[in-house]
Scaffold this active site. Structure first.
Site, PDB file in Angstrom:
ATOM      1  CB  VAL A 139      -6.412  30.441  27.139  1.00 44.80           C
ATOM      2  CG1 VAL A 139      -7.153  31.688  27.537  1.00 44.80           C
ATOM      3  CG2 VAL A 139      -5.338  30.149  28.152  1.00 44.80           C
ATOM      4  CB  CYS A 140      -7.825  25.417  24.748  1.00 51.00           C
ATOM      5  SG  CYS A 140      -8.597  25.438  26.344  1.00 51.00           S
ATOM      6  CB  THR A 141      -4.358  25.207  20.660  1.00 43.40           C
ATOM      7  OG1 THR A 141      -3.728  26.413  21.091  1.00 43.40           O
ATOM      8  CG2 THR A 141      -4.260  25.091  19.151  1.00 43.40           C
ATOM      9  NE  ARG A 330      -2.826  30.818  23.054  1.00 39.41           N
ATOM     10  CZ  ARG A 330      -4.106  30.466  23.128  1.00 39.41           C
ATOM     11  NH1 ARG A 330      -4.457  29.218  23.003  1.00 39.41           N
ATOM     12  NH2 ARG A 330      -5.035  31.378  23.327  1.00 39.41           N
TER      13      ARG A 330
END
Ligand SMILES: *[C@@H]1O[C@H](CO)[C@@H](O)[C@H](O)[C@H]1NC(C)=O
Ligand SMILES: *[C@@H]1O[C@H](CO)[C@@H](O)[C@H](O)[C@H]1NC(C)=O
Ligand SMILES: *[C@@H]1O[C@H](CO)[C@@H](O)[C@H](O)[C@H]1NC(C)=O
Ligand SMILES: *[C@@H]1O[C@H](CO)[C@@H](O)[C@H](O)[C@H]1NC(C)=O
Ligand SMILES: *[C@@H]1O[C@H](CO)[C@@H](O)[C@H](O)[C@H]1NC(C)=O
Length: 392
Positions: A139-141, A330
């Site tokens: 899970v990232c940005t 996020r």
């Protein structure tokens, strides 16, 4: 339900409550770069890999240096597998069945995984599992932004290890912590000249974060989606193998695509084993996009569009046209900080600030990478997120 399942269920509930009560969204950070202080855990070491070398031996140096950490990581993955299926049957399956899959993986990935297994002593089935792991649990940005002079920058936080072992003593994710010492930067060369650079986990032969200097930058984020989901991976295991591993596609694109457009086409049209987001930046004004993938093709390509005031595109793990899951937003804080920064002030330095703002930075954040296509620069930093900090 066995006791470990029950534990995970309670744990998840507790985490959700904590997140709701505390919010843990902070004011946009400034002045965080150059990295220092309690959210900076350390630098990432560099290695060179020659693409001219036999794939079986390409990773020898990396593996030799990181063997201890790799074996420790595999141990944790096996313990997690055993806690889910206490009979040990899952690990037995991995050791007995997955090795048969090696030859079905495309060249050079099959040879590279074999080589890493030989060099580390980790059984080949477990090395394949380790490689599958990163394809499905991140899970990232990611963000690609264009400054007022038309320079493109690409930044990303790699968040990994959700719901996989929580350390109550120091409030950290077991797997996330084990991954940090496995993080390496790689300079992939042909004829002793850089072809592309990446931030990798030692032992993983796909690419989650990379730059092809002067041409494009690329990151991949997981797309949780029922349409397809893990079905493709199961199909692959039982023998229907017409889709490509996502991290193998990104690696192939970084290695062999000749332009932003070529990369975009390959990332949009190649059939995949599971849905994903590809975040691609080019070398000219307007060249930045988020490709939302189904297993078959691109569902949507969302591009930088200066005329519409869209000077950046930002992706976490939700389709950009839909609201993020309310317990995992996020995107809103990251966009708020991007907007606050403004196009006039955007740079790798201010992108680092955005990526350092909780909950964009969270307990899962393993590393932050900053890339600048025109200089070919890739730099990455190991991260920590001391309390108060959101678990994801
Ligand atoms: C928490 O403790 C574990 C186990 O001792 C250690 O590996 C990890 O680095 C620690 N994490 C932090 C953020 O202090
Ligand atoms: C590769 O290039 C570096 C400098 O760019 C040089 O120091 C080195 O000797 C070269 N190696 C080979 C095998 O040509
Ligand atoms: C890139 O192309 C070269 C030359 O065709 C090929 O040998 C290599 O395997 C390709 N790389 C990948 C990752 O497919
Ligand atoms: C940008 O990429 C194109 C290929 O798409 C290449 O021809 C051109 O030289 C690149 N421009 C710069 C400034 O590197
Ligand atoms: C950021 O700015 C864009 C473009 O003006 C806007 O669409 C978006 O809603 C803003 N987001 C936040 C969180 O402020």
């Amino acid at each position: 339900m066995n006791s470990s399942c029950l534990f995970y269920a309670f744990w998840t509930l507790a985490v959700l409550l904590t997140r709701c009560l505390h919010g843990q969204t902070e004011e946009c950070k400034t002045g965080m770069y150059p990295p220092k202080g309690s959210t900076f855990k350390g630098n990432v070491p560099w290695y060179a890999i020659s693409l001219d070398e036999d794939p079986v031996h390409r990773w020898d140096t990396v593996v030799k240096d990181r063997k201890y950490e790799l074996v420790a990581m595999i141990q944790v993955i096996k313990e997690l597998a055993n806690s889910l299926v206490p009979s040990g049957k899952l690990v037995a399956l991995v050791d007995n069945v997955l090795p048969l899959m090696l030859d079905t993986l495309p060249y050079p990935f099959n040879k590279e995984i074999l080589g890493i297994s030989l060099a580390s002593g980790v059984p080949v089935g477990e090395m394949i599992l380790f490689n599958i792991f990163y394809e499905v649990f991140s899970v990232c940005t990611s963000v690609v932004a264009e400054d007022a002079n038309g320079n493109l920058y690409h930044g990303r936080n790699l968040d990994f290890g959700l719901l996989m072992g929580w350390n109550h003593k120091n409030h950290s994710w077991t797997l996330t912590e084990k991954l940090k010492p496995l993080t390496v930067n790689i300079d992939f060369k042909r004829n002793n000249i850089t072809v592309f650079k990446s931030t990798n986990f030692a032992g993983y032969v796909g690419i989650l974060t990379g730059i092809r200097p002067n041409l494009f930058t690329l990151t991949m984020n997981e797309r949780f989606n029922i349409d397809g989901g893990y079905v493709g991976i199961l199909e692959w295991i039982i023998g229907k193998r017409d889709g490509m591993w996502m991290g193998f596609l990104t690696r192939t694109v970084l290695e062999n695509a000749t332009s932003y457009e070529d990369a975009k086409k390959q990332l949009s049209l190649t059939k995949l084993l599971a849905p994903a987001y590809f975040i691609l930046g080019g070398n000219q004004t307007g060249q930045g996009c988020v490709i939302t993938r189904t297993r078959i093709n691109a569902l949507d390509v969302w591009e930088i569009e200066l005329k519409l005031g869209r000077w950046y595109v930002l992706e976490t793990n939700y389709d950009h046209w839909e609201k993020p899951f309310f317990l995992d937003d996020r995107r809103t804080p990251a966009m708020k900080c991007m907007n606050k920064t403004t196009q006039a002030n955007i740079s790798p330095k201010t992108i680092y600030d955005v990526l350092s703002t909780r909950p964009v930075l969270n307990k899962l954040t393993t590393y932050t990478t900053l890339m600048e296509v025109s200089t070919g620069n890739l730099e990455s930093y190991l991260r920590d997120c001391p309390d108060p900090c959101s678990p994801w």
